[in-house]
Design a protein around this motif. Structure first.
Motif, short mmCIF file in Angstrom:
data_model
loop_
_atom_site.label_atom_id
_atom_site.label_comp_id
_atom_site.label_asym_id
_atom_site.label_seq_id
_atom_site.Cartn_x
_atom_site.Cartn_y
_atom_site.Cartn_z
N UNK A 15 0.84 -1.20 0.00
CA UNK A 15 0.00 0.00 0.00
C UNK A 15 0.87 1.25 0.00
N UNK A 16 2.07 1.17 0.53
CA UNK A 16 2.99 2.31 0.51
C UNK A 16 3.36 2.66 -0.93
N UNK A 17 3.64 1.66 -1.74
CA UNK A 17 4.00 1.91 -3.13
C UNK A 17 2.82 2.49 -3.91
N UNK A 18 1.64 1.92 -3.72
CA UNK A 18 0.45 2.40 -4.43
C UNK A 18 0.09 3.81 -3.97
N UNK A 20 2.16 6.03 -2.87
CA UNK A 20 3.16 6.95 -3.44
C UNK A 20 2.81 7.31 -4.88
N UNK A 21 2.36 6.33 -5.65
CA UNK A 21 1.96 6.59 -7.03
C UNK A 21 0.73 7.51 -7.06
N UNK A 22 -0.24 7.24 -6.18
CA UNK A 22 -1.45 8.07 -6.17
C UNK A 22 -1.12 9.50 -5.75
N UNK A 23 -0.15 9.67 -4.86
CA UNK A 23 0.27 11.01 -4.45
C UNK A 23 0.85 11.78 -5.63
N UNK A 24 1.69 11.11 -6.41
CA UNK A 24 2.28 11.76 -7.58
C UNK A 24 1.22 12.08 -8.63
N UNK A 25 0.26 11.17 -8.81
CA UNK A 25 -0.83 11.43 -9.75
C UNK A 25 -1.69 12.60 -9.27
N UNK A 26 -1.92 12.69 -7.98
CA UNK A 26 -2.68 13.81 -7.44
C UNK A 26 -1.95 15.13 -7.66
N UNK A 48 -6.71 8.89 -3.52
CA UNK A 48 -5.53 9.07 -2.65
C UNK A 48 -5.95 9.07 -1.16
N UNK A 49 -7.07 9.70 -0.85
CA UNK A 49 -7.54 9.71 0.54
C UNK A 49 -7.82 8.32 1.07
N UNK A 50 -8.45 7.49 0.26
CA UNK A 50 -8.72 6.10 0.67
C UNK A 50 -7.42 5.35 0.89
N UNK A 51 -6.46 5.56 -0.01
CA UNK A 51 -5.17 4.87 0.14
C UNK A 51 -4.40 5.35 1.37
N UNK A 52 -4.52 6.62 1.70
CA UNK A 52 -3.86 7.14 2.91
C UNK A 52 -4.47 6.50 4.15
N UNK A 53 -5.78 6.38 4.18
CA UNK A 53 -6.45 5.74 5.32
C UNK A 53 -5.99 4.28 5.44
N UNK A 84 7.69 11.01 -3.67
CA UNK A 84 8.68 9.94 -3.90
C UNK A 84 9.13 9.28 -2.60
N UNK A 85 8.74 9.78 -1.45
CA UNK A 85 9.14 9.19 -0.18
C UNK A 85 8.53 7.82 0.04
#
Length: 116
Positions: A15-18, A20-26, A48-53, A84-85
């Motif tokens: 989920x960290x990798x996914x 990170x990708x959603x953050x960059x897409x956002x 991105x919010x769902x993935x952060x949760x 990228x973190x």
């Protein structure tokens, strides 16, 4: 160590990798919103919010199972806040996962040798 601990770290790693990708897409959607007519921020923001949760829930689960000191989950969380973190967090967690899998396999071999 048991395999459930390794699974918890693996879930967090994935989920960290996914995330990170959603953050960059956002971030890309945010730039496009301001420079073009395209506005993908509402959709990408929700994803991105769902993935952060999920990330926070899986981080809490992994922290509970691994009994990390406060520093490790704090570092992983702070990395998720930096563009990228999340990829660096994924790399850090991959090494952790491999250690837990190796320990679980070693414990299983010892247990099977003891019962034989």
């Amino acid at each position: 160590m048991d395999i459930k601990t390794a699974t918890a770290v693996r879930r967090l790693r994935l989920v960290s990798a996914v995330e990170a990708v959603s953050f960059l897409l956002l971030l890309a959607c945010s730039v496009l919103k301001r420079t073009t007519e395209f506005n993908g921020v509402p959709v990408m923001g929700a994803v991105h919010g769902i993935l952060v949760v999920l990330f926070v829930v899986f981080l809490a689960d992994a922290w509970n199972r691994t009994r990390w000191a406060v520093k490790r989950p704090l570092v992983v969380f702070v990395l998720s806040l930096i563009p990228f973190g999340g990829f660096f967090a994924e790399k850090l967690l991959r090494a952790e996962e491999q250690q837990h899998v190796a320990a679980a396999h070693a414990a299983a071999r010892e247990q099977s040798a003891a019962t034989a």
